[in-house]
Design a protein around this motif. Sequence first.
Motif, short mmCIF file in Angstrom:
data_model
loop_
_atom_site.label_atom_id
_atom_site.label_comp_id
_atom_site.label_asym_id
_atom_site.label_seq_id
_atom_site.Cartn_x
_atom_site.Cartn_y
_atom_site.Cartn_z
N ILE A 202 70.36 52.51 35.95
CA ILE A 202 69.86 51.23 36.43
C ILE A 202 70.26 51.11 37.89
O ILE A 202 71.44 50.98 38.21
N GLY A 203 69.29 51.17 38.79
CA GLY A 203 69.54 51.12 40.23
C GLY A 203 69.57 52.53 40.81
O GLY A 203 70.07 53.46 40.16
N GLY B 232 79.55 53.54 41.97
CA GLY B 232 79.25 52.97 43.28
C GLY B 232 79.93 51.63 43.49
O GLY B 232 80.87 51.25 42.78
N ASP B 233 79.42 50.87 44.46
CA ASP B 233 80.07 49.63 44.89
C ASP B 233 80.27 48.64 43.74
O ASP B 233 81.20 47.83 43.77
N ILE B 234 79.41 48.70 42.73
CA ILE B 234 79.45 47.73 41.63
C ILE B 234 80.78 47.80 40.86
O ILE B 234 81.19 46.83 40.23
N PHE C 282 76.59 45.13 64.28
CA PHE C 282 75.42 44.37 64.74
C PHE C 282 75.71 43.67 66.07
O PHE C 282 74.86 43.59 66.95
N GLY D 76 71.21 49.42 55.10
CA GLY D 76 72.61 49.62 55.48
C GLY D 76 72.79 50.73 56.49
O GLY D 76 72.34 50.62 57.63
N GLU E 246 64.45 50.77 39.08
CA GLU E 246 64.77 50.24 40.41
C GLU E 246 63.91 49.00 40.67
O GLU E 246 62.70 49.03 40.49
N CYS F 219 72.05 51.70 51.35
CA CYS F 219 72.39 52.57 52.49
C CYS F 219 71.13 52.99 53.24
O CYS F 219 71.02 52.83 54.46
N ILE G 37 80.33 45.41 59.40
CA ILE G 37 78.89 45.07 59.49
C ILE G 37 78.67 44.09 60.64
O ILE G 37 77.78 44.25 61.47
N HIS H 111 63.26 44.93 37.26
CA HIS H 111 64.67 44.56 37.05
C HIS H 111 65.15 45.06 35.68
O HIS H 111 64.59 44.68 34.65
N HIS I 202 74.23 51.30 38.32
CA HIS I 202 74.40 51.78 39.70
C HIS I 202 73.71 50.80 40.65
O HIS I 202 72.86 51.16 41.45
N GLY J 5 66.33 54.19 46.83
CA GLY J 5 67.31 54.71 47.79
C GLY J 5 68.44 53.73 48.07
O GLY J 5 69.43 54.08 48.69
N ARG K 49 80.44 41.24 50.63
CA ARG K 49 79.41 41.62 49.67
C ARG K 49 79.75 41.08 48.29
O ARG K 49 80.92 40.94 47.95
N ARG L 4 63.45 48.69 46.90
CA ARG L 4 63.06 49.97 47.49
C ARG L 4 63.97 51.09 46.98
O ARG L 4 65.19 50.91 46.89
#
Length: 454
Positions: free
Chosen positions: A9-10, A303-305, A181, A45, A33, A41, A177, A111, A135, A38, A264, A36
Amino acid sequence: MEKYDYILIGTGQATGTILPELLQMKKKVAVVEEDRVGGLCVNYGCTPTKSLVAAALKAHHSRTGMEFGVETENVKINFPKVMERVNSIRNSNSTGFENWLKKTTDFFSGHGKFQSDHVVTIGDTQIYGETILIHTGTSSMVPNLPGLEKINYLDNRSILELKSLPEHLIVIGGSYIALEFAQIFRRFGSKVSIIQRSNHLVTKEDEDIAEITETVLKDEGIEIYCGTKITGFSESHGSVSVKFDHHDNPTEVSGTHLLIALGRKPNSENLGLENIGVETDKRGFITVDDNLKTTVENIYALGDINGRGAFTHTSVNDGQIFINNLKGGDWKISDRIPIHAMFIDPPLARVGITEKDAKKLEQKVLIATRPMARISRAYEKGETYGLIKLIIDEQSEMILGATVFGVGGDEIINLLAVCIQNNLTYKQIQRTVFAHPTVSELIPWIFDDLKPIS
Ligand SMILES: Cc1cc2nc3c(=O)[nH]c(=O)nc-3n(C[C@H](O)[C@H](O)[C@H](O)COP(=O)(O)OP(=O)(O)OC[C@H]3O[C@@H](n4cnc5c(N)ncnc54)[C@H](O)[C@@H]3O)c2cc1C
């Protein structure tokens, strides 16, 4: 209901590490997904920001060429052209990945949500997975600040949709971040103001590093307010205002655009986790063991999750851990040596611990630093901001941490990571011959200055 060996998922950053291996093992895989392909990142990102950093660097070098006897006049930013390049890079990455996924897996656009520990729904479709990998990454956090809900503001996604340059960009936040910027838009010619709650920027780093960061940005004309408490936002006729106490003095800054870059939040809210017993921490990050397994036997979070990393390289490493353990290995998240870079110019990179962390240790620790201004290659390049800091365990003589803040730091840090990973002592590094003239060639000599940390 269609049955799969694996459901992802993701399409986070470990997807490209995991999938080829699963396919080689002849596993039947479904990928879900909702945006988009990928992930963050590629689309919102690292890829777009580092493409922007590159454009901003060209502008900066063009403007500062005079010091080197290189005359350039009327440096102008064609912002639509800058964005055209950025979009072509990120679009080709995402499209190529999507085409590959559609060829090699059953790809579901939408989703994904758990109905049970083995069943995922995508709209009206239900699919069954023997093993399910979450993910799903993170989204920009919207802070609870007075008046913010009533005004327009940008985040890391919407800022990439701008069609023209902001005249005056106000950035709320002081981490990577926000600062990337801030410098990008300043170099493109926008006025930039940073408003940060803490007394310094980059609060996870040492104070001397934070001070240099502030100098670098201020020297480029960025206005910085640290030690603030925001009291309100307002907007009228194309102008946005932020009211705040700055070291207790009421202050107001008005600009044309506002960027919120305050951290985040995990994309775990609408996954149906509560129905299946996958536990999360207070902030919503999914709890995993050292092998990425959640509190439900057949479900993993990568990952980040899972809150155990917040970078593309940590997510990719989660993929390596998952695959290696599937093949009978015993890789652990806790074996990972922390490393990161902030891609302002000059870049700020660190592996292992900071000086402030080192001071809390019971063992004897040595430290040595060398300013970039005393490194010939940096001086020749005219890139003298920053320093190299090396922290050593006195007994084992191995590196505990290193910060390279200066030209080439984002590349040099990987060399030090290899040294730590392979338990090299600083004396072994001193015996290595480095190419001259390079910034990193000074590392063996900086060890000569080691002294006890105070
Ligand atoms: C501006 C910015 C700059 C960055 N720069 C860097 C950098 O230079 N270096 C670095 O290492 N890191 C950087 N990062 C961080 C990096 O992007 C993330 O750490 C990285 O993307 C890892 O994320 P991930 O693999 O966990 O998942 P992500 O890349 O976040 O992907 C998760 C995917 O899951 C999808 N998804 C979520 N929920 C569902 C659902 N229920 N159903 C279906 N799909 C779902 C999302 O649409 C997304 O595509 C940056 C981040 C930002 C915001």
